[in-house]
Design a protein around this motif. Structure first.
Motif, short mmCIF file in Angstrom:
data_model
loop_
_atom_site.label_atom_id
_atom_site.label_comp_id
_atom_site.label_asym_id
_atom_site.label_seq_id
_atom_site.Cartn_x
_atom_site.Cartn_y
_atom_site.Cartn_z
N ALA A 13 -24.89 39.29 -51.06
CA ALA A 13 -24.42 39.88 -52.20
C ALA A 13 -24.49 41.27 -52.21
N ARG A 14 -23.74 41.94 -52.88
CA ARG A 14 -23.83 43.31 -53.08
C ARG A 14 -24.06 43.48 -54.52
N HIS A 15 -25.03 44.32 -54.85
CA HIS A 15 -25.23 44.80 -56.23
C HIS A 15 -25.56 46.23 -56.68
N GLU A 16 -25.01 46.97 -57.41
CA GLU A 16 -25.03 48.47 -57.49
C GLU A 16 -25.27 49.01 -56.24
N SER A 17 -24.24 48.87 -55.33
CA SER A 17 -24.25 49.33 -54.09
C SER A 17 -25.01 49.01 -52.81
N VAL A 18 -26.22 48.03 -53.26
CA VAL A 18 -27.14 47.75 -52.48
C VAL A 18 -26.64 46.19 -51.87
N LEU A 19 -26.59 46.07 -50.55
CA LEU A 19 -26.49 45.02 -49.78
C LEU A 19 -27.75 44.18 -49.79
#
Length: 256
Positions: free
Chosen positions: A218-224
């Motif tokens: 998943a990607r959250h706030e540009s972090v994979l």
């Protein structure tokens, strides 16, 4: 399938060295041969000796066992024997393409022809994996714990994933940030990436033992991110399920 190099004159050339990817392919070919013929290492050596026209006594059983287990780095001279044997084997079926097609049908309303799509969370290329959360401050970048490397490649049949998980991490004080070309020994996995709605799942197996490993990306706030599970591992109380959270940094279109 094991590729054969050609000399400038069109004749097969004699390989003098083998990188990690080539060794993993040779190892996988030997495992497949053993499974198909239902044989162990002693019989494999007999078959190998006959195929490469070499006395079986010059193919040490311990060397073959260590190569298959990937415990230590086997010398190139020994690997060349395994390579020459693997060259003569018929190509195996593309199990990963079949897996990708089956999972796509299973997760995507039974469609018989689901073409692989470029991942929403991931794009093709190389990634470095780190354990836990990204550092909050730039000054902490060098204290990160490198967990491994991941390569994603999309073809007409599947989105292929290759991963090398490094040995269990040491405390930051004993093992500061690692350069991307770090060659530490670890365990190799291969598999496919499938997409369902907005999330992606990486279904993988160890190239040596076929031990399963599953990533939920998943990607959250540009972090994979990945919530990853791998089983089994041997612990103090027997076989345990290894769960870990990883985050990834994209390193470009090349392979590490």
């Amino acid at each position: 399938m094991i590729a054969q190099e050609q000399s400038s004159g069109g004749e097969p050339s004699r390989k003098s060295g083998f990188d990690e990817l080539e060794r993993e392919r040779i190892r996988a070919a030997l495992f497949r041969y053993m499974e198909e013929h239902r044989i162990g290492v002693p019989t494999l050596i007999v078959h190998m000796a006959k195929a490469v026209k070499r006395e079986a006594q010059y193919i040490p059983q311990k060397t073959v066992q260590r190569f298959l287990a990937n415990d230590t780095r086997t010398n190139d001279a020994s690997v060349r024997v395994f390579y020459e044997f693997a060259l003569g084997l018929p190509p195996g079926k593309d199990e990963l393409a079949e897996l990708a097609a089956g999972l796509s049908r299973f997760f995507n309303e039974g469609s018989a022809t689901v073409a692989p799509r470029q991942s929403a969370a991931m794009c093709d290329g190389a990634y470095q994996a780190y354990a836990g959360s990204p550092p909050a401050h730039e000054k902490d970048l060098f204290s990160r714990i490198a967990a491994g490397f991941l390569t994603v490649t999309t073809t007409a049949a599947r989105t292929h994933m290759a991963e090398r998980r490094l040995a269990p991490p040491l405390p930051p004080s004993a093992r500061p940030g690692l350069p991307y070309d770090h060659k530490e020994r670890g365990e190799a996995f291969e598999g496919v990436l499938v997409r369902f709605d907005s999330f992606e799942v990486g279904v993988m197996r160890s190239t040596a033992t076929r031990k399963p490993r599953v990533h939920f990306f998943a990607r959250h706030e540009s972090v994979l991110w990945s919530e990853c599970q791998c089983a089994p591992v041997t612990g103090a109380e027997g076989e345990l399920l290894l769960s870990e959270r990883l985050h990834f940094e994209y390193s470009g279109a090349g392979v590490p």
